[in-house]
Every structure is written in structure tokens, then in C-alpha cells.
Design a protein around this motif. Sequence first.
Motif, PDB file in Angstrom:
ATOM      1  N   SER A   3      -6.515  -9.631 -20.223  1.00  0.00           N
ATOM      2  CA  SER A   3      -5.229  -8.941 -20.270  1.00  0.00           C
ATOM      3  C   SER A   3      -4.747  -8.453 -18.909  1.00  0.00           C
ATOM      4  N   THR A   4      -5.666  -8.093 -18.019  1.00  0.00           N
ATOM      5  CA  THR A   4      -5.268  -7.660 -16.680  1.00  0.00           C
ATOM      6  C   THR A   4      -6.230  -8.228 -15.646  1.00  0.00           C
ATOM      7  N   ALA A   5      -5.737  -8.325 -14.427  1.00  0.00           N
ATOM      8  CA  ALA A   5      -6.557  -8.723 -13.280  1.00  0.00           C
ATOM      9  C   ALA A   5      -6.480  -7.587 -12.267  1.00  0.00           C
ATOM     10  N   THR A   6      -7.589  -7.323 -11.599  1.00  0.00           N
ATOM     11  CA  THR A   6      -7.631  -6.246 -10.616  1.00  0.00           C
ATOM     12  C   THR A   6      -7.645  -6.836  -9.217  1.00  0.00           C
ATOM     13  N   VAL A   7      -6.662  -6.404  -8.416  1.00  0.00           N
ATOM     14  CA  VAL A   7      -6.509  -6.892  -7.052  1.00  0.00           C
ATOM     15  C   VAL A   7      -6.712  -5.732  -6.089  1.00  0.00           C
ATOM     16  N   LEU A   8      -7.694  -5.875  -5.217  1.00  0.00           N
ATOM     17  CA  LEU A   8      -7.933  -4.889  -4.170  1.00  0.00           C
ATOM     18  C   LEU A   8      -7.044  -5.225  -2.988  1.00  0.00           C
ATOM     19  N   VAL A   9      -6.298  -4.248  -2.496  1.00  0.00           N
ATOM     20  CA  VAL A   9      -5.416  -4.434  -1.347  1.00  0.00           C
ATOM     21  C   VAL A   9      -5.899  -3.512  -0.237  1.00  0.00           C
ATOM     22  N   TYR A  10      -6.311  -4.111   0.879  1.00  0.00           N
ATOM     23  CA  TYR A  10      -6.788  -3.341   2.024  1.00  0.00           C
ATOM     24  C   TYR A  10      -5.826  -3.462   3.186  1.00  0.00           C
ATOM     25  N   SER A  11      -5.289  -2.318   3.612  1.00  0.00           N
ATOM     26  CA  SER A  11      -4.507  -2.216   4.832  1.00  0.00           C
ATOM     27  C   SER A  11      -4.438  -0.752   5.220  1.00  0.00           C
ATOM     28  N   ASP A  12      -4.483  -0.481   6.517  1.00  0.00           N
ATOM     29  CA  ASP A  12      -4.306   0.896   6.966  1.00  0.00           C
ATOM     30  C   ASP A  12      -2.826   1.279   6.945  1.00  0.00           C
ATOM     31  N   ASP A  13      -1.947   0.309   6.701  1.00  0.00           N
ATOM     32  CA  ASP A  13      -0.499   0.506   6.712  1.00  0.00           C
ATOM     33  C   ASP A  13       0.027   0.556   5.271  1.00  0.00           C
ATOM     34  N   ALA A  14       0.509   1.709   4.864  1.00  0.00           N
ATOM     35  CA  ALA A  14       1.032   1.868   3.500  1.00  0.00           C
ATOM     36  C   ALA A  14       2.196   0.917   3.233  1.00  0.00           C
ATOM     37  N   ASN A  15       2.983   0.598   4.251  1.00  0.00           N
ATOM     38  CA  ASN A  15       4.105  -0.329   4.091  1.00  0.00           C
ATOM     39  C   ASN A  15       3.608  -1.733   3.733  1.00  0.00           C
ATOM     40  N   THR A  16       2.519  -2.167   4.359  1.00  0.00           N
ATOM     41  CA  THR A  16       1.940  -3.479   4.050  1.00  0.00           C
ATOM     42  C   THR A  16       1.436  -3.504   2.617  1.00  0.00           C
ATOM     43  N   ARG A  17       0.754  -2.440   2.197  1.00  0.00           N
ATOM     44  CA  ARG A  17       0.282  -2.375   0.811  1.00  0.00           C
ATOM     45  C   ARG A  17       1.464  -2.429  -0.165  1.00  0.00           C
ATOM     46  N   GLU A  18       2.547  -1.760   0.202  1.00  0.00           N
ATOM     47  CA  GLU A  18       3.744  -1.788  -0.657  1.00  0.00           C
ATOM     48  C   GLU A  18       4.339  -3.196  -0.719  1.00  0.00           C
ATOM     49  N   GLN A  19       4.387  -3.901   0.414  1.00  0.00           N
ATOM     50  CA  GLN A  19       4.900  -5.283   0.430  1.00  0.00           C
ATOM     51  C   GLN A  19       4.116  -6.155  -0.543  1.00  0.00           C
ATOM     52  N   VAL A  20       2.793  -5.978  -0.565  1.00  0.00           N
ATOM     53  CA  VAL A  20       1.934  -6.755  -1.465  1.00  0.00           C
ATOM     54  C   VAL A  20       2.272  -6.433  -2.924  1.00  0.00           C
ATOM     55  N   ARG A  21       2.385  -5.152  -3.234  1.00  0.00           N
ATOM     56  CA  ARG A  21       2.717  -4.748  -4.614  1.00  0.00           C
ATOM     57  C   ARG A  21       4.072  -5.311  -5.043  1.00  0.00           C
ATOM     58  N   LEU A  22       5.063  -5.205  -4.173  1.00  0.00           N
ATOM     59  CA  LEU A  22       6.408  -5.678  -4.513  1.00  0.00           C
ATOM     60  C   LEU A  22       6.458  -7.197  -4.651  1.00  0.00           C
ATOM     61  N   ALA A  23       5.741  -7.910  -3.789  1.00  0.00           N
ATOM     62  CA  ALA A  23       5.732  -9.379  -3.854  1.00  0.00           C
ATOM     63  C   ALA A  23       5.029  -9.867  -5.117  1.00  0.00           C
ATOM     64  N   THR A  24       4.061  -9.098  -5.588  1.00  0.00           N
ATOM     65  CA  THR A  24       3.308  -9.484  -6.784  1.00  0.00           C
ATOM     66  C   THR A  24       4.075  -9.171  -8.056  1.00  0.00           C
ATOM     67  N   GLY A  25       4.751  -8.048  -8.071  1.00  0.00           N
ATOM     68  CA  GLY A  25       5.407  -7.609  -9.302  1.00  0.00           C
ATOM     69  C   GLY A  25       4.358  -7.284 -10.354  1.00  0.00           C
ATOM     70  N   ARG A  26       4.714  -7.442 -11.620  1.00  0.00           N
ATOM     71  CA  ARG A  26       3.741  -7.175 -12.686  1.00  0.00           C
ATOM     72  C   ARG A  26       2.685  -8.266 -12.754  1.00  0.00           C
ATOM     73  N   ARG A  27       3.099  -9.513 -12.474  1.00  0.00           N
ATOM     74  CA  ARG A  27       2.165 -10.643 -12.443  1.00  0.00           C
ATOM     75  C   ARG A  27       2.765 -11.675 -11.485  1.00  0.00           C
ATOM     76  N   PRO A  28       1.913 -12.335 -10.694  1.00  0.00           N
ATOM     77  CA  PRO A  28       2.429 -13.279  -9.699  1.00  0.00           C
ATOM     78  C   PRO A  28       2.893 -14.615 -10.291  1.00  0.00           C
ATOM     79  N   ALA A  29       2.473 -14.922 -11.515  1.00  0.00           N
ATOM     80  CA  ALA A  29       2.891 -16.154 -12.197  1.00  0.00           C
ATOM     81  C   ALA A  29       2.729 -15.937 -13.697  1.00  0.00           C
ATOM     82  N   SER A  30       3.451 -16.721 -14.483  1.00  0.00           N
ATOM     83  CA  SER A  30       3.441 -16.520 -15.934  1.00  0.00           C
ATOM     84  C   SER A  30       2.107 -16.888 -16.590  1.00  0.00           C
ATOM     85  N   ASP A  31       1.294 -17.700 -15.917  1.00  0.00           N
ATOM     86  CA  ASP A  31       0.025 -18.135 -16.529  1.00  0.00           C
ATOM     87  C   ASP A  31      -1.186 -17.330 -16.069  1.00  0.00           C
ATOM     88  N   VAL A  32      -0.955 -16.200 -15.405  1.00  0.00           N
ATOM     89  CA  VAL A  32      -2.052 -15.316 -15.015  1.00  0.00           C
ATOM     90  C   VAL A  32      -1.790 -13.927 -15.594  1.00  0.00           C
TER      91      VAL A  32
END
Length: 133
Positions: A3-32
Motif C-alpha cells: 500500500s505504501t513505499a518509504t523513500v528516504l530523502v537525504y539533503s542538508d538543504d530543506a529546499n532540495t528535500r521539498e523539490q523531491v517531495r513535490l516532484a514525487t507527489g503522492r506517487r511517482p507513477a500509477s503502477d507503484v
Amino acid sequence: MQSTATVLVYSDDANTREQVRLATGRRPASDVPEVQFVECATLPAVLKELDRGGIDVCVLDGEAVPAGGMGVCRQIKDEIFRCPPVLLLIGRPQDAWLATWSRAEAAVTLPVEPVEFAEALASLLRSRLAVGA
């Protein structure tokens, strides 16, 4: 499908971590599965989360300081049993050879381009979940 996948995001820059979250959305593709994030700003936090287990994919910032994602990737590939696949964020396309050196399974350039990033993350999630690790 889990039902869910856990993705660890490592960056000392909060903006970079936010870019990753926004680019991913709720799921990066419909089949995952939908993605839950574990955010880390330091190497000790990354190691603690990986020791805890349950991480499906790591997204590491190659430009992070003081511990860059490439060195972190190489370290966790050596130290973590069944290390999750790694998506490395690199500063320049010319750094792709360093991503290979670090043993990352995939690399995309910064700033995060949402479609390219989502495709790379979805591919790693598919391979990880297919193995059933």
C-alpha cells in the motif's frame, strides 16, 4: 502491491528535500504505491533510519555538505545489508561517472526536473518491490 513505499530523502538543504517531495507527489507513477517520506539532513540520521529498516529507496543529494550523497551512497552500499536502491541527485550531467563510482542505481541532475525524477524513482520502486525486499 504493497500500500505504501518509504523513500528516504537525504539533503542538508530543506529546499532540495521539498523539490523531491513535490516532484514525487503522492506517487511517482500509477503502477507503484503511494510514497511516504523519511527526511534526513545529516549522515547519522540516514544511518539510523537505514538501521531501523523499512526503507524502499534512498534519494541522496550529491551536493549535500559536509557529507555528500555520493560518499554516503558508497558507504551505505558497503555497510547496509540489502541496501535499498539509491537515486542520486547530481550537480552536473558530467558527474554521472561519480554516481557510477558511488554505486547508485540511478542519477538525475539538480535542480529536480519533475518528470525525469518521477520516472527514475518509479523505476527504482518497481525493481525493489519486484524483488520483494
